[in-house]
Design a protein around this motif. Sequence first.
Motif, PDB file in Angstrom:
ATOM      1  N   LYS A  13       0.830  -1.187   0.000  1.00  0.00           N
ATOM      2  CA  LYS A  13       0.000   0.000   0.000  1.00  0.00           C
ATOM      3  C   LYS A  13       0.872   1.247   0.000  1.00  0.00           C
ATOM      4  N   GLY A  14       0.368   2.299  -0.705  1.00  0.00           N
ATOM      5  CA  GLY A  14       1.035   3.586  -0.677  1.00  0.00           C
ATOM      6  C   GLY A  14       1.979   3.829  -1.818  1.00  0.00           C
ATOM      7  N   ASP A  33      -9.805  -3.094  -6.172  1.00  0.00           N
ATOM      8  CA  ASP A  33      -9.252  -3.250  -4.820  1.00  0.00           C
ATOM      9  C   ASP A  33     -10.419  -3.184  -3.845  1.00  0.00           C
ATOM     10  N   LEU A  34     -11.007  -4.336  -3.592  1.00  0.00           N
ATOM     11  CA  LEU A  34     -12.227  -4.395  -2.784  1.00  0.00           C
ATOM     12  C   LEU A  34     -11.938  -4.241  -1.294  1.00  0.00           C
ATOM     13  N   ARG A  35     -10.683  -4.265  -0.893  1.00  0.00           N
ATOM     14  CA  ARG A  35     -10.370  -4.171   0.532  1.00  0.00           C
ATOM     15  C   ARG A  35     -10.048  -2.737   0.970  1.00  0.00           C
ATOM     16  N   ASN A  36      -9.392  -1.968   0.108  1.00  0.00           N
ATOM     17  CA  ASN A  36      -9.032  -0.600   0.469  1.00  0.00           C
ATOM     18  C   ASN A  36      -9.199   0.294  -0.757  1.00  0.00           C
ATOM     19  N   PRO A  37     -10.416   0.536  -1.175  1.00  0.00           N
ATOM     20  CA  PRO A  37     -10.661   1.345  -2.377  1.00  0.00           C
ATOM     21  C   PRO A  37     -10.269   2.800  -2.150  1.00  0.00           C
ATOM     22  N   GLN A  38      -9.734   3.423  -3.225  1.00  0.00           N
ATOM     23  CA  GLN A  38      -9.272   4.806  -3.110  1.00  0.00           C
ATOM     24  C   GLN A  38      -9.739   5.682  -4.268  1.00  0.00           C
ATOM     25  N   ILE A  39     -10.312   5.130  -5.317  1.00  0.00           N
ATOM     26  CA  ILE A  39     -10.668   5.935  -6.490  1.00  0.00           C
ATOM     27  C   ILE A  39     -11.686   7.004  -6.121  1.00  0.00           C
ATOM     28  N   GLU A  95     -16.795  11.072  -4.718  1.00  0.00           N
ATOM     29  CA  GLU A  95     -17.972  10.190  -4.661  1.00  0.00           C
ATOM     30  C   GLU A  95     -17.996   9.469  -3.317  1.00  0.00           C
ATOM     31  N   ASP A  96     -19.188   9.015  -2.989  1.00  0.00           N
ATOM     32  CA  ASP A  96     -19.352   8.290  -1.730  1.00  0.00           C
ATOM     33  C   ASP A  96     -18.671   6.930  -1.829  1.00  0.00           C
ATOM     34  N   LYS A  97     -17.959   6.576  -0.738  1.00  0.00           N
ATOM     35  CA  LYS A  97     -17.231   5.315  -0.707  1.00  0.00           C
ATOM     36  C   LYS A  97     -18.179   4.118  -0.832  1.00  0.00           C
ATOM     37  N   GLN A  98     -19.418   4.276  -0.364  1.00  0.00           N
ATOM     38  CA  GLN A  98     -20.376   3.173  -0.352  1.00  0.00           C
ATOM     39  C   GLN A  98     -21.254   3.142  -1.598  1.00  0.00           C
ATOM     40  N   LYS A  99     -20.921   3.982  -2.563  1.00  0.00           N
ATOM     41  CA  LYS A  99     -21.700   3.993  -3.798  1.00  0.00           C
ATOM     42  C   LYS A  99     -21.594   2.628  -4.472  1.00  0.00           C
ATOM     43  N   PRO A 100     -22.722   2.060  -4.983  1.00  0.00           N
ATOM     44  CA  PRO A 100     -22.688   0.721  -5.601  1.00  0.00           C
ATOM     45  C   PRO A 100     -21.640   0.653  -6.710  1.00  0.00           C
ATOM     46  N   GLY A 134     -17.363  -0.190  -4.758  1.00  0.00           N
ATOM     47  CA  GLY A 134     -18.617  -0.508  -4.086  1.00  0.00           C
ATOM     48  C   GLY A 134     -18.413  -0.789  -2.612  1.00  0.00           C
ATOM     49  N   SER A 135     -19.433  -1.386  -2.033  1.00  0.00           N
ATOM     50  CA  SER A 135     -19.348  -1.715  -0.609  1.00  0.00           C
ATOM     51  C   SER A 135     -18.245  -2.747  -0.377  1.00  0.00           C
ATOM     52  N   ILE A 136     -17.550  -2.584   0.766  1.00  0.00           N
ATOM     53  CA  ILE A 136     -16.438  -3.503   1.080  1.00  0.00           C
ATOM     54  C   ILE A 136     -17.029  -4.826   1.542  1.00  0.00           C
ATOM     55  N   PRO A 137     -16.783  -5.908   0.810  1.00  0.00           N
ATOM     56  CA  PRO A 137     -17.384  -7.198   1.148  1.00  0.00           C
ATOM     57  C   PRO A 137     -16.513  -7.952   2.154  1.00  0.00           C
TER      58      PRO A 137
END
Length: 779
Positions: free
Chosen positions: A589-590, A617-623, A629-634, A667-670
Motif C-alpha cells: 500500500k502507498g 481493490d475491494l479491501r481498500n478502495p481509493q478511487i 464520490e461516496d465510498k459506499q456507492k454501488p 462498491g461496498s467492502i465485502p
Amino acid sequence: MENQFNNSFFGEEDKIDIKQVVRQYLSYWPWFIVAVVVSLLSAYAYLRYAPRIYETYSKVKVLDESEGLELPTSALVFKRSNINLENEIEILSSFLIMNRVVRQLNLNTVFYEEGTIQTSQIDKLPLDFLQKIKSDSITKTSSYRVLVKSKGFQITNLDTDKVFNFKEHSTFSENHTLPFEIKLNTNIPFVDIEDTAYNIIFKPLKDATLSLKSKVIVEAIGEQSDLLKLSIKGESKELSEKILETLMDVFNEDGIKDRQLVSERTIDFIDGRFKLLAKELDSIEIGRQGFKQDNNIVDIQTDAQIGLEQRTKSEEEVFALENQLELSELLINSLTNDSESGLLPVNIGIENVSVNSLILEYNTAVINRDKVISSGGKNNPVVQLAITEVQNLKSNIDRSLKSYSAQVKASLSQLKSKNRMLAGRVSQIPEQERLFKAIDRQQKIKESLYLLLLQKREEAAINLAITEPSIKVVESALSGIRPISPKPSIVYAGALMAGLLIPFGILYLLFMLDTKLHSKEDINTITSKIPVIGEIPDLRKKKDIIFNDPNDRTPLAESFRILSSNVDFILPVKDGEKGKVIYCTSTIKGEGKTYVSLNLSLALSSINKKVLLIGADLRNPQIHTHISEDKQKPGLSNYLHDVNYSWQDALINGFEKHPNHHIILSGSIPPNPAHLLTNGRFKKLIDEAKEVYDYVVVDTAPTILVTDTMLISQLADATIYITRANYTEKNLLNFSKELSENGKLKNMAYVLNSVGAKKSQGYGYNYGYGYGYGSMDDA
C-alpha cells in the motif's frame, strides 16, 4: 517474444553510469556549498585566533675526543672510537639531560598572558617574580591567575577559586600562603600591563621533563655528516631559544664532566697504585740486598770473572806441584836404584834450592871420588874419605828429597781442596745469576710501571686542566620569522577539502545504507528482463495531480501521455477490435497504483479512446477520493454479489472533459473479496467491457498483502506494476520478479512513481520525461 522486444526497445545497462553518479551527488549542491562556506569560515576563525607556533632550531657537531689536546700515548686510556650519532641523539634527548634543562630554566613554572580572544605562552612575567616553593616539592599541577589592577594585584587560585587581593603592587609586604612573590618591574611601563591578566602554572618536575622531552627533536643531518639538528616548536620564540641554548650547554657540560671524572678517577687510581708500588719496590730492594749479603756477592759478573781467574791459577799451581812431586819421586828412585852412587841430573826442575845445592855437591864429590880412586887404592884413606863423603851426601839428598816430596804433597793436598772450593763457587754462579736476574727483573718491571703511571698521572692532570668541549655549536638557536603553524594555505585547503568530503561522506553513507528505489536503473539492476515503461514525476506538493483536461500540457499530463504511449508497445497484437485489459497493481500500500491507474486511464481517454476504469481493490478502495464520490456507492462488489445488478448501472462519468472515460467504483467492502472475484462474474464483466471499450484499466489490490490480483491476473493483457521512488524497498522487487517469471502476472512492466522526490538521487521530471519522449520518437 514480447518481453524480448521490450527489453531490446528500452535497453539494458549493467555498467555504472559515472555521469549518473555525479548527477546524483550534484543534485545536493546546496549541501556542498553550505559545507564549504562553513568550513572556510571556520578556517578563517581558526587562523584568526589560533596560537602561532614557531620552530626554533640549532645545529651542533659532536666532537671526537681524539681531536682535542692529548699526549701521544693518552690514546691508550682516553681515546674513544668513532662517534655513534645514534647514541649521542639518545643522550641528548634523555630524561636526565632534559631534567637538568628543566631545573636550570625552572620550566615546571609556566607563564601565560591572557588576551581578548586567546591565551598565549610567554617566557617570563613582565613583573618581578620570586618563586618560594622549591621545584622538587611540587607534586601536583596548580594554577594561579594574576590580574594587574590600577591599585594593586588580584590573585586567584584557579584550583580552589580562592581570591587574594593586594592593595599595593607587591606581595612582599603582606602575609599570604601563595607559593610566590611578585611586584612591579620598574623597567616596564605600568600602562603596558595595566588590566592585564597572567596565568602561572606550577607542574611537577617529571611532567615538565616529559613534556619537554616530547617537544625537543634531535636528528642527524645526512648519513655521512656528524652534525646534529636540535629543534623545538612553541609559542614563545624567546623561551624556545633559551631551551635549546641551555640544552646544548647541559650536554656539553655533561660530556666535559664525564671526561673530567675519568681523569679524576685515573689520578686517584694512580695515586693508590703509587703507594702499593713504593712498598713493593722497597721489598724488592731489601730482598736484593739480602741476596747479595747471603751469597757474598758484590757483582755477579765481576765475582764470576774473579772466581774463574782464581780457579785457573789454582789449577796451574796444582800442576806445578804435581810436577815437583814427580821430579822428586824420580830423583828418589834414581838414588835408590843407583848402587854405585853415580852422578845425578842437575836443574831438572826441582824448585828446592837446598836439594839442588846438595845435588851439585854430590856430583862434585862423585867426580872427586872417581879421581881419587883412579889415582889411589881402595884402602887409601883419601879414597875412603871421598867415598864416605859421597855416601853422606847421597843420604842427605835422599832425606832432603823425601822431606821436599812430603812438603809438596801437603801443599798439593791443600791446593786441591782450595781448587775444589773455587770450582764449587763457580758452579753456583749460573743459579745465583738466574735468581738475581729474577729479582732484578721484578725491580725493573715495578720501576717501569711506576714511571708509566707517573706519566699517565701527568697526562690525566693535563686533560683535567684543559678538558676540551663535547660539542661545537655550528648554529646557535634560531627561530623562524614566520610561524609554522597554522599555515593559511594548508588550513584553507584542508577546510575546502573537508567542506567537500564531509557532505560527500554523509551522502555516501546515506546512499550506501539506502535500500529504497530511486530510478529505473535500480530496477534494471535487480531485474533487467522486465521493462520500465514510465517514470512519473513527484507532484505531491501540487494541488492538480489529476489529468482533468485532455489538452493539458503540464508535466503531469505529459508524463502520463508518455506512459500511455509506452503501454501500447507492451500490449499484444490480437485479431479483432476488442479492447485491451490493463491491470495496475503494486507490492504494498502507498506506492500510488490508484493514482497511476486513474491518470493512465485519463491519458488513454485524452486520445479519443473509450476507457473504463474498474476499482478492483475491494479491501481498500481509493478511487472515490479523487472524484468526490461516496465510498459506499454501488460498484464492482455489488455487481459481483448480485446477479441481478448490471455493471452498466455502476458506471460513473467522473470527469466532464473526458466524455469517453467511465469508472466503476469498488462498491461496498465485502467480507469475502477473493470469493467474489472468482465467482465468474468478474470475467463476464471484463469480456463485456472489452466489447464496448478500447481499454479497460483495472486498479487491483497489492500483490504481497492479498491474493486477489493473482486470482484474476489471467484476464489481463498487460500488468503495470507500480513502484514508488524513495518508498519501495529494493528487496520487494524480487517478489514481483518471481510473480512475472512464474507467470502469475502476465506481460508485466514497471512504472516508477514519484521520481525526483529526493533530489540527491538526481532524477527529476526532466529525466523521466526525456526518457518517455525519446521512446515516443523512437516509436
